[in-house]
Structure formats: C-alpha cells, structure tokens
Design a protein around this motif. Structure first.
Motif, PDB file in Angstrom:
ATOM      1  N   TYR A 381      14.784   0.392   9.006  1.00 26.88           N
ATOM      2  CA  TYR A 381      13.522  -0.323   8.761  1.00 26.88           C
ATOM      3  C   TYR A 381      12.509   0.572   8.048  1.00 26.88           C
ATOM      4  O   TYR A 381      11.577   0.074   7.413  1.00 26.88           O
ATOM      5  CB  TYR A 381      12.930  -0.826  10.076  1.00 26.88           C
ATOM      6  N   GLY A 382      12.687   1.882   8.146  1.00 31.28           N
ATOM      7  CA  GLY A 382      11.788   2.817   7.464  1.00 31.28           C
ATOM      8  C   GLY A 382      11.795   2.653   5.956  1.00 31.28           C
ATOM      9  O   GLY A 382      10.874   3.114   5.264  1.00 31.28           O
ATOM     10  N   LEU A 383      12.834   2.001   5.417  1.00 29.22           N
ATOM     11  CA  LEU A 383      12.893   1.703   3.988  1.00 29.22           C
ATOM     12  C   LEU A 383      11.655   0.934   3.529  1.00 29.22           C
ATOM     13  O   LEU A 383      11.222   1.045   2.376  1.00 29.22           O
ATOM     14  CB  LEU A 383      14.165   0.906   3.695  1.00 29.22           C
ATOM     15  N   CYS A 384      11.074   0.180   4.448  1.00 26.64           N
ATOM     16  CA  CYS A 384       9.909  -0.646   4.103  1.00 26.64           C
ATOM     17  C   CYS A 384       8.662   0.192   3.831  1.00 26.64           C
ATOM     18  O   CYS A 384       7.693  -0.331   3.267  1.00 26.64           O
ATOM     19  CB  CYS A 384       9.634  -1.649   5.223  1.00 26.64           C
ATOM     20  N   PHE A 385       8.657   1.473   4.209  1.00 27.83           N
ATOM     21  CA  PHE A 385       7.531   2.346   3.867  1.00 27.83           C
ATOM     22  C   PHE A 385       7.328   2.394   2.350  1.00 27.83           C
ATOM     23  O   PHE A 385       6.208   2.333   1.850  1.00 27.83           O
ATOM     24  CB  PHE A 385       7.764   3.769   4.388  1.00 27.83           C
ATOM     25  N   VAL A 386       8.451   2.510   1.630  1.00 24.92           N
ATOM     26  CA  VAL A 386       8.390   2.581   0.161  1.00 24.92           C
ATOM     27  C   VAL A 386       7.850   1.266  -0.399  1.00 24.92           C
ATOM     28  O   VAL A 386       6.983   1.252  -1.279  1.00 24.92           O
ATOM     29  CB  VAL A 386       9.786   2.878  -0.425  1.00 24.92           C
ATOM     30  N   CYS A 387       8.354   0.160   0.137  1.00 28.60           N
ATOM     31  CA  CYS A 387       7.956  -1.166  -0.356  1.00 28.60           C
ATOM     32  C   CYS A 387       6.462  -1.403  -0.164  1.00 28.60           C
ATOM     33  O   CYS A 387       5.741  -1.754  -1.105  1.00 28.60           O
ATOM     34  CB  CYS A 387       8.749  -2.247   0.372  1.00 28.60           C
ATOM     35  N   PHE A 388       5.991  -1.209   1.037  1.00 30.37           N
ATOM     36  CA  PHE A 388       4.586  -1.495   1.340  1.00 30.37           C
ATOM     37  C   PHE A 388       3.643  -0.463   0.723  1.00 30.37           C
ATOM     38  O   PHE A 388       2.488  -0.763   0.429  1.00 30.37           O
ATOM     39  CB  PHE A 388       4.378  -1.583   2.846  1.00 30.37           C
ATOM     40  N   GLY A 389       4.152   0.761   0.524  1.00 29.75           N
ATOM     41  CA  GLY A 389       3.341   1.777  -0.148  1.00 29.75           C
ATOM     42  C   GLY A 389       3.020   1.386  -1.584  1.00 29.75           C
ATOM     43  O   GLY A 389       1.882   1.534  -2.044  1.00 29.75           O
ATOM     44  N   TYR A 390       4.020   0.864  -2.306  1.00 29.33           N
ATOM     45  CA  TYR A 390       3.776   0.417  -3.671  1.00 29.33           C
ATOM     46  C   TYR A 390       2.828  -0.773  -3.692  1.00 29.33           C
ATOM     47  O   TYR A 390       1.946  -0.870  -4.560  1.00 29.33           O
ATOM     48  CB  TYR A 390       5.083   0.041  -4.374  1.00 29.33           C
ATOM     49  N   ILE A 391       3.013  -1.686  -2.758  1.00 28.70           N
ATOM     50  CA  ILE A 391       2.143  -2.867  -2.701  1.00 28.70           C
ATOM     51  C   ILE A 391       0.695  -2.453  -2.471  1.00 28.70           C
ATOM     52  O   ILE A 391      -0.232  -3.054  -3.042  1.00 28.70           O
ATOM     53  CB  ILE A 391       2.634  -3.831  -1.609  1.00 28.70           C
ATOM     54  N   MET A 392       0.475  -1.412  -1.671  1.00 31.32           N
ATOM     55  CA  MET A 392      -0.879  -0.915  -1.461  1.00 31.32           C
ATOM     56  C   MET A 392      -1.475  -0.413  -2.782  1.00 31.32           C
ATOM     57  O   MET A 392      -2.652  -0.636  -3.073  1.00 31.32           O
ATOM     58  CB  MET A 392      -0.886   0.199  -0.419  1.00 31.32           C
ATOM     59  N   PHE A 393      -0.651   0.249  -3.599  1.00 31.18           N
ATOM     60  CA  PHE A 393      -1.115   0.692  -4.927  1.00 31.18           C
ATOM     61  C   PHE A 393      -1.550  -0.499  -5.771  1.00 31.18           C
ATOM     62  O   PHE A 393      -2.612  -0.472  -6.406  1.00 31.18           O
ATOM     63  CB  PHE A 393      -0.005   1.463  -5.646  1.00 31.18           C
ATOM     64  N   TYR A 394      -0.738  -1.561  -5.785  1.00 33.25           N
ATOM     65  CA  TYR A 394      -1.082  -2.736  -6.588  1.00 33.25           C
ATOM     66  C   TYR A 394      -2.351  -3.391  -6.068  1.00 33.25           C
ATOM     67  O   TYR A 394      -3.179  -3.865  -6.856  1.00 33.25           O
ATOM     68  CB  TYR A 394       0.070  -3.751  -6.564  1.00 33.25           C
ATOM     69  N   ALA A 395      -2.522  -3.395  -4.742  1.00 35.67           N
ATOM     70  CA  ALA A 395      -3.683  -4.049  -4.136  1.00 35.67           C
ATOM     71  C   ALA A 395      -4.989  -3.360  -4.498  1.00 35.67           C
ATOM     72  O   ALA A 395      -6.035  -4.015  -4.648  1.00 35.67           O
ATOM     73  CB  ALA A 395      -3.516  -4.083  -2.614  1.00 35.67           C
ATOM     74  N   PHE A 396      -4.954  -2.045  -4.661  1.00 32.48           N
ATOM     75  CA  PHE A 396      -6.176  -1.300  -4.949  1.00 32.48           C
ATOM     76  C   PHE A 396      -6.356  -0.982  -6.440  1.00 32.48           C
ATOM     77  O   PHE A 396      -7.471  -0.837  -6.910  1.00 32.48           O
ATOM     78  CB  PHE A 396      -6.204   0.018  -4.145  1.00 32.48           C
ATOM     79  N   LYS A 397      -5.263  -0.887  -7.175  1.00 27.75           N
ATOM     80  CA  LYS A 397      -5.363  -0.410  -8.562  1.00 27.75           C
ATOM     81  C   LYS A 397      -4.609  -1.296  -9.571  1.00 27.75           C
ATOM     82  O   LYS A 397      -5.177  -1.699 -10.586  1.00 27.75           O
ATOM     83  CB  LYS A 397      -4.778   1.019  -8.628  1.00 27.75           C
ATOM     84  N   GLY A 398      -3.357  -1.600  -9.282  1.00 27.07           N
ATOM     85  CA  GLY A 398      -2.463  -2.216 -10.259  1.00 27.07           C
ATOM     86  C   GLY A 398      -2.932  -3.542 -10.803  1.00 27.07           C
ATOM     87  O   GLY A 398      -2.782  -3.829 -11.999  1.00 27.07           O
ATOM     88  N   TYR A 399      -3.504  -4.392  -9.941  1.00 32.73           N
ATOM     89  CA  TYR A 399      -3.891  -5.741 -10.398  1.00 32.73           C
ATOM     90  C   TYR A 399      -5.030  -5.713 -11.401  1.00 32.73           C
ATOM     91  O   TYR A 399      -5.235  -6.686 -12.142  1.00 32.73           O
ATOM     92  CB  TYR A 399      -4.283  -6.608  -9.189  1.00 32.73           C
ATOM     93  N   LYS A 400      -5.780  -4.610 -11.482  1.00 33.17           N
ATOM     94  CA  LYS A 400      -6.941  -4.520 -12.375  1.00 33.17           C
ATOM     95  C   LYS A 400      -6.567  -4.054 -13.771  1.00 33.17           C
ATOM     96  O   LYS A 400      -7.411  -4.134 -14.687  1.00 33.17           O
ATOM     97  CB  LYS A 400      -7.978  -3.578 -11.776  1.00 33.17           C
ATOM     98  N   LEU A 401      -5.377  -3.537 -13.943  1.00 40.18           N
ATOM     99  CA  LEU A 401      -4.988  -2.957 -15.239  1.00 40.18           C
ATOM    100  C   LEU A 401      -4.804  -4.041 -16.281  1.00 40.18           C
ATOM    101  O   LEU A 401      -4.066  -4.991 -16.092  1.00 40.18           O
ATOM    102  CB  LEU A 401      -3.710  -2.132 -15.081  1.00 40.18           C
ATOM    103  N   ARG A 402      -5.495  -3.895 -17.415  1.00 37.78           N
ATOM    104  CA  ARG A 402      -5.398  -4.833 -18.516  1.00 37.78           C
ATOM    105  C   ARG A 402      -5.032  -4.087 -19.799  1.00 37.78           C
ATOM    106  O   ARG A 402      -5.486  -2.980 -20.034  1.00 37.78           O
ATOM    107  CB  ARG A 402      -6.713  -5.581 -18.748  1.00 37.78           C
TER     108      ARG A 402
END
Length: 402
Positions: A381-402
């Motif tokens: 289940y620790g594999l999900c650390f990688v998944c949710f870590g990237y999602i946190m990046f998108y939530a704070f930074k990735g969605y704003k990139l144009r």
C-alpha cells in the motif's frame, strides 16, 4: 451569458450511468480472490485482471473521443452499454471454461465498454453547467459511482446459496442477469432526454465575451499537448485511478490476508468513506470551498491515510484504508474542471487524453500485486505515497501552468 438550465432530469440519467461504471468495476474486487482460489493464480496474476480492465483506457481513449465527435454523447453512451453486454457474455464463457486467459480477455472487453462510457459521461457532467460548480456535480455522480462498487460483489454473492462463499461456478446466473440489465440500459440511454452540450469556447459562433476569450486562447494552439495543465492533469488521473483502484478493489483480498471473517463485508469501508467526502463536496463546493482547495486538502488526507495503513497493525490497518478513500473523494471531481478549463475546441480531445490517464488503474494495480507477492501487503500500500505525492504537486502548482 448562457441561460440557467434545469439539470434534474439529465443528472438522474447520468447518475444511472455512473452507477453502472462503478458496478462493472466492482466485479473485479470479487473476481480477484475467487480466481486466486479457483484457478490457483498468484496475487500479481490476479491483479492483472484489474489491469486488463484499465488497459483499454489507453488504447481506446482517443477513438472514444472521435466517436463522440461523430455521433454525440448520448449515442456513445448507448453503444457502451451494448459493449458491456458482450463483455459479460465473455465472462460467462470464461467461467464455463475455467480459463484465466479468457477472464483477462473478458475484463479487457469490459474495460473497453467502460472507456467509451467514461469518455462520454465525465466531460458531459463537467460542461453541463457552470465550471465553478462542476466539482459539485461530479461529487454527486462520484458518490453514486463508488457506492456501486460493493453492490456487485453482494449481488453475485446472492447466487452463491447458503454457503455465502462465491465460487467460479456461481458466476453464470448473475452475469446473465447483468447482460439483460445492460441491454435495457442501452435502450434507456438512447431514448433519454439528454441534450447535446458544448464547452465554453468550443463553438466558434459564441457571442459571449468569456467564451470568445477561451476560443481565441484555444485557437492559438495546434495540439492538446500544448496545454500543460491538461497534460499534467492526465498524469494526475493516471496516479489517482491507480491509487483509488487499489483502495477500492483490494479490501476483500486484504481482509482474506488478515484472516477476518466475512471479508466481503469490509468492501463497504472505502465506498462509505468516499461518500462522506463527496457529501462534504456537495455541501461546501463552490460556496465555502473552491474545487482547487478541496484537491489540496484531499491530497494531504490521502497521504496521511497511506502512512496509517503502512504503520498500523491488523484490523486498524484495514480501517485506515478508509482514510485513504476519504482523501480520494474529491480528487476526481476536481481534476476534470481544472484540466478541461480553457480548452475550447480541444475539449473533446482533451477529454480523451484524460480518459487515457485511467490506464493507471492497470499499471499501478499490477505493480501493487507484484509488491504484495514479495513483501507484506501493508508495505505494498506504500506505493500510494508516490501517487498522492504527485497529486499534491498538481493541486498546488500543476493546474496553474499555462
């Protein structure tokens, strides 16, 4: 500005279709332990069944967008239900033959149907109303979808008789009933009063000032890959669907590993947890909470839940998967409006790209099965650390990139 429309009737039909997606995917959570016992396959091989369900999202995600462009959303939905009927016919044949490769093929067919249905209903509910409340609408649909996951194992268990233990020979009758239901749903979809909808800026003849701005921005691009927030959103969906599939689809198997009685009862932990999050989204978005802030909070909760699953023992660990599920709740509703924003004429192609991201359900779950074979299941289940870590990046930074 666009006139306010009544969404009650379209949302009711869409809710039925979202329930269908969850019901079909929930079949896997039962088939994995059944095939491990009946056909003596390893965990990695059993989780290949889930992988086969999600592989079509990569292969057919783009063709699904083309089909929507040609025949519209509603007819694509009806076509998908016909595909589901064929897929469950293949499941019956697989059960009679007791063949694992045939089960993989049937799962692939089922995933193909799901690809076309998801490619139609997710963008449809996103652009059906105002963008700022899209996460709220998707939360309603998502709650219906996730509550359907544990319904299918329980539905099939009804045919297992007094023993309550489902074997491969018990699959034929419930799958025949499911085929009939999917054919009926295809007719319902075709006759449903769902209007064809277009996203802001998708119609070049729009006179609204905001729509014209979106159209001009989108027209300056030549490819969907020139929208960074869209591409990063597709990657987020890749990781999200992989992690969410683990969260939703492994509870029965995990309960078996822990030696808990009536393991199918634990399949309700994650749908209930996710539904709590969805209810919060329905109440709070957009009046009290933006869909962006909801994504940020959920990514943190999901990471916390993953840590608890890995660190806590036994039954405490399996209930901690519910914390992971709570974190997953408002991710999907936030991804679609954030990633599809400002795409204009590229909206349908953008939807196809996001749909292709669902291949994460194949890659991540098969990797989970491999890790489970070589280590303690909690560490897998620790594999999900990688998944949710990237999602946190998108939530704070990735969605704003144009």
């Amino acid at each position: 500005m666009k006139e306010q429309k009544s969404f009650l009737v379209p949302m009711a039909f869409l809710g039925l279709m979202f329930f269908t997606c969850g019901f079909a995917l929930g079949i896997n959570s039962l088939l994995v332990p059944v095939l491990k016992v009946s056909l003596s396959v390893s965990s990695m091989e059993a989780y290949m069944l889930i992988g086969a369900t999600f592989l079509p999202f990569l292969i057919f995600g783009y063709p699904a967008g083309i089909l929507i462009s040609k025949i519209g959303y509603k007819r694509t939905m009806a076509t998908a239900f016909g595909m589901f009927a064929i897929a469950f016919g293949a499941f019956i044949f697989s059960a009679d033959a007791k063949s694992f490769p045939l089960f993989l093929t049937a799962s692939f067919f089922c995933g193909t149907a799901n690809t076309f249905l998801q490619a139609a209903i997710n963008p449809y509910v996103t652009i059906l109303g105002p963008t700022e409340s899209a996460a709220k609408r998707i939360s309603i649909m998502g709650m219906i979808n996730k509550l359907a996951w544990p319904v299918s194992p329980l539905f099939i268990a009804l045919f297992a008789g007094a023993s309550g233990s489902v074997a491969i020979d018990d699959l034929g009758k419930p799958f025949a009933v499911i085929i009939f239901l999917f054919i009926a749903l295809g007719v319902v979809a075709l006759l449903s009063p769902l209007p064809e909808v277009k996203a802001a800026g998708e119609d070049s003849s729009e006179t609204d000032e905001i729509d014209q701005e979106v159209s001009a921005y989108a027209n300056s691009k030549k490819s969907v890959f020139q929208f960074p927030h869209l591409v990063l959103g597709a990657i987020s969906i890749f990781f999200y669907v992989g992690a969410e599939t683990i969260v939703l689809g492994t509870l029965i198997d995990y309960a078996n590993e822990l030696g808990l009685a009536h393991p199918e009862n634990y399949s309700w932990i994650t749908p209930i947890s996710i539904s709590i999050g969805y209810i919060a989204g329905i109440i709070l978005i957009p009046k009290y909470l933006s869909q962006t802030r909801a994504l940020q909070i959920c990514s943190f909760v999901a990471l916390l839940g993953t840590a608890l699953v890995v660190l806590l023992p036994g039954v405490y660990s399996i209930f901690s998967v519910g914390v992971m599920a709570l974190g997953c709740s408002l991710m999907w509703p936030a991804f679609w409006p954030l990633a599809l924003m400002d795409l204009g004429k590229f909206t349908k192609k953008g939807s196809s790209l996001l749909t292709m991201g669902l291949i994460g359900g194949a890659a991540i779950t098969v990797l989970f099965g491999l890790l489970k074979d070589v280590s303690d299941v909690r560490y897998a289940y620790g594999l999900c650390f990688v998944c949710f870590g990237y999602i946190m990046f998108y939530a704070f930074k990735g969605y704003k990139l144009r």
